[in-house]
Design an enzyme around this catalytic site. Structure first.
Site, short mmCIF file in Angstrom:
data_model
loop_
_atom_site.label_atom_id
_atom_site.label_comp_id
_atom_site.label_asym_id
_atom_site.label_seq_id
_atom_site.Cartn_x
_atom_site.Cartn_y
_atom_site.Cartn_z
N ASP A 281 0.09 5.20 0.84
CA ASP A 281 -0.02 6.21 1.88
C ASP A 281 -0.09 5.55 3.26
OD1 ASP A 281 -0.10 8.09 -0.16
OD2 ASP A 281 -2.29 8.07 -0.26
N LYS B 31 -4.46 -0.97 6.48
CA LYS B 31 -5.91 -0.94 6.64
C LYS B 31 -6.50 -2.34 6.49
CE LYS B 31 -6.49 3.81 4.94
NZ LYS B 31 -5.05 4.07 4.76
N ASP C 252 0.87 -1.17 0.00
CA ASP C 252 0.00 0.00 0.00
C ASP C 252 0.91 1.22 0.00
OD1 ASP C 252 -2.38 1.54 0.24
OD2 ASP C 252 -1.96 1.77 2.38
N TYR D 242 -5.38 12.42 1.33
CA TYR D 242 -5.42 12.72 -0.12
C TYR D 242 -4.08 13.33 -0.56
CZ TYR D 242 -10.38 11.78 0.36
OH TYR D 242 -11.59 11.17 0.63
N ASN E 146 -5.24 2.89 -3.46
CA ASN E 146 -6.51 3.56 -3.74
C ASN E 146 -6.25 5.06 -3.81
OD1 ASN E 146 -7.97 1.18 -3.64
ND2 ASN E 146 -8.81 1.52 -1.61
N GLN E 147 -6.73 5.69 -4.88
CA GLN E 147 -6.58 7.14 -5.04
C GLN E 147 -7.95 7.74 -5.34
OE1 GLN E 147 -3.84 9.12 -4.47
NE2 GLN E 147 -3.08 7.21 -3.57
#
Length: 356
Positions: free
Chosen positions: A195, A319, A193, A204, A236-237
């Site tokens: 961030d 996460k 992952d 973000y 994921n963005q």
């Protein structure tokens, strides 16, 4: 500055080079050569092949990994007569290499200091097969080079950098035949992952000036690189779907990560990002999509693209959605704390085959 453009020369002079069209893991060997450079941060690759080279159309205007691929051909004038057919010259550093050689560990080459005023460097010294040089020097040198391209490059006085372990001969000992090549390329991956695992999650995150690595991210990725694991980011963005930033911003941020890693002797093989969210305001990305974790879409696509060996592969994330994505892809997940994770310790645990 890190080189972003590679020129790979397929010589038609009758040398005993390995057949780059031999099938390995269900695809041509040349695909894996290009993937190698894409994994080292090259965003564009030009294949220079003799006129009539079979199957060249497969790679014309294609995309392999994160690299856009173009092709040009030459006839009796020699491979570097392509210079006038490339259009506007690429600026900045450029890598020029024989396509039957595989650069392994280019990040060490790029991070090595170069004397001031030097036009470029030769990797592997006495047998020049890979060059890193300023594009403008390349264009001016090769405009009238003729067929003897190695002599032309030697004449401009490139600075040698001896690291013979950084170049693999695809037809050399241990790499002869499709089975041996398959063992080389069918490797497990450590999926990361982004961030909170590689960089501090500022919410973000997309501005290059906000890039800061987690405490041991550089060391952890470097250890994985040197152990022969593919290192692939799956992130994921949703900020793209929400209109906070665009796909180009994501690419710039990934380039900045790669530059910072390579300056420290590490690299990411590929970046996969999901711009989707069901509550987005950008219509093209307002949807539920299997790429968005906990979906396994990015993981499964990366496994296909890179011919990943699922046995021994693992996902490190911060996460529960990362862990679920890993389970759906059939690989273990390692849950780490966000922003403060010890990626080096996690990498060493994976490589040591300790219980996950």
């Amino acid at each position: 500055m890190i080189a972003r453009h590679a020129v790979l020369v397929i010589d038609g002079a009758g040398r005993p080079w390995i057949d780059l069209l031999v099938e390995v893991l269900g695809r041509p060997l040349l695909d894996f050569v290009i993937l190698n450079y894409a994994g080292l941060g090259f965003r564009s690759v030009t294949l220079v092949a003799p006129l009539g080279y079979p199957g060249l159309d497969r790679w014309t205007a294609s995309r392999i990994g994160d690299a856009d691929v173009t092709t040009v051909t030459y006839a009796g004038e020699g491979p570097l007569a392509f210079v006038g057919r490339l259009g506007a010259p690429v600026r900045g550093p450029i890598l020029l290499a024989r396509a039957d050689k595989l650069v392994d560990g280019l990040e060490r080459f790029i991070a090595h200091p170069q004397p001031a005023g030097a036009p470029g460097r030769v990797l592997a010294g006495a047998d020049p097969i890979v060059w890193l040089l300023d594009a403008e020097v390349l264009w001016s040198c090769l405009a009238d080079a003729g067929p003897d391209w190695t002599a032309a490059l030697k004449r401009i006085g490139l600075v040698p950098w001896f690291d013979h372990g950084s170049v693999l001969d695809l037809g050399g000992p241990g790499l002869q035949g499709p089975a041996a090549l398959a063992r080389r390329f069918h490797r497990p991956a450590v999926f990361l992952d982004r961030d909170g695992v590689i960089n501090i999650d500022r919410g973000y995150t997309f501005r290059v000036e906000d890039l800061a690595f987690t405490p041991t991210a550089l060391d952890g990725i470097r250890v994985l690189n040197r152990a022969g694991r593919r290192v692939i980011v799956v992130t994921n963005q949703a900020g793209v779907a929400r209109g906070y930033y665009g796909l180009a911003d994501v690419d710039r941020f990934h380039d900045a990560i790669q530059d910072k890693l390579m300056a420290g002797g590490a690299h990411i093989d590929a970046f996969y990002s999901s711009p989707y969210h069901p509550e987005g305001i950008v219509e093209a990305f307002r949807q539920r999509h299997e790429d968005r974790k906990p979906g396994a879409g990015m993981l499964l696509r990366a496994m296909r693209d890179w011919s990943i060996d699922a046995h021994g592969s693992v996902l490190i994330g911060d996460k529960d959605s990362d862990m679920e994505a890993a389970a759906r892809a059939g690989i273990p997940g390692v849950l780490v704390p966000s922003d403060t994770c010890d990626l080096l310790a996690a990498a060493q645990r994976i490589l040591g085959n300790l219980a996950l």
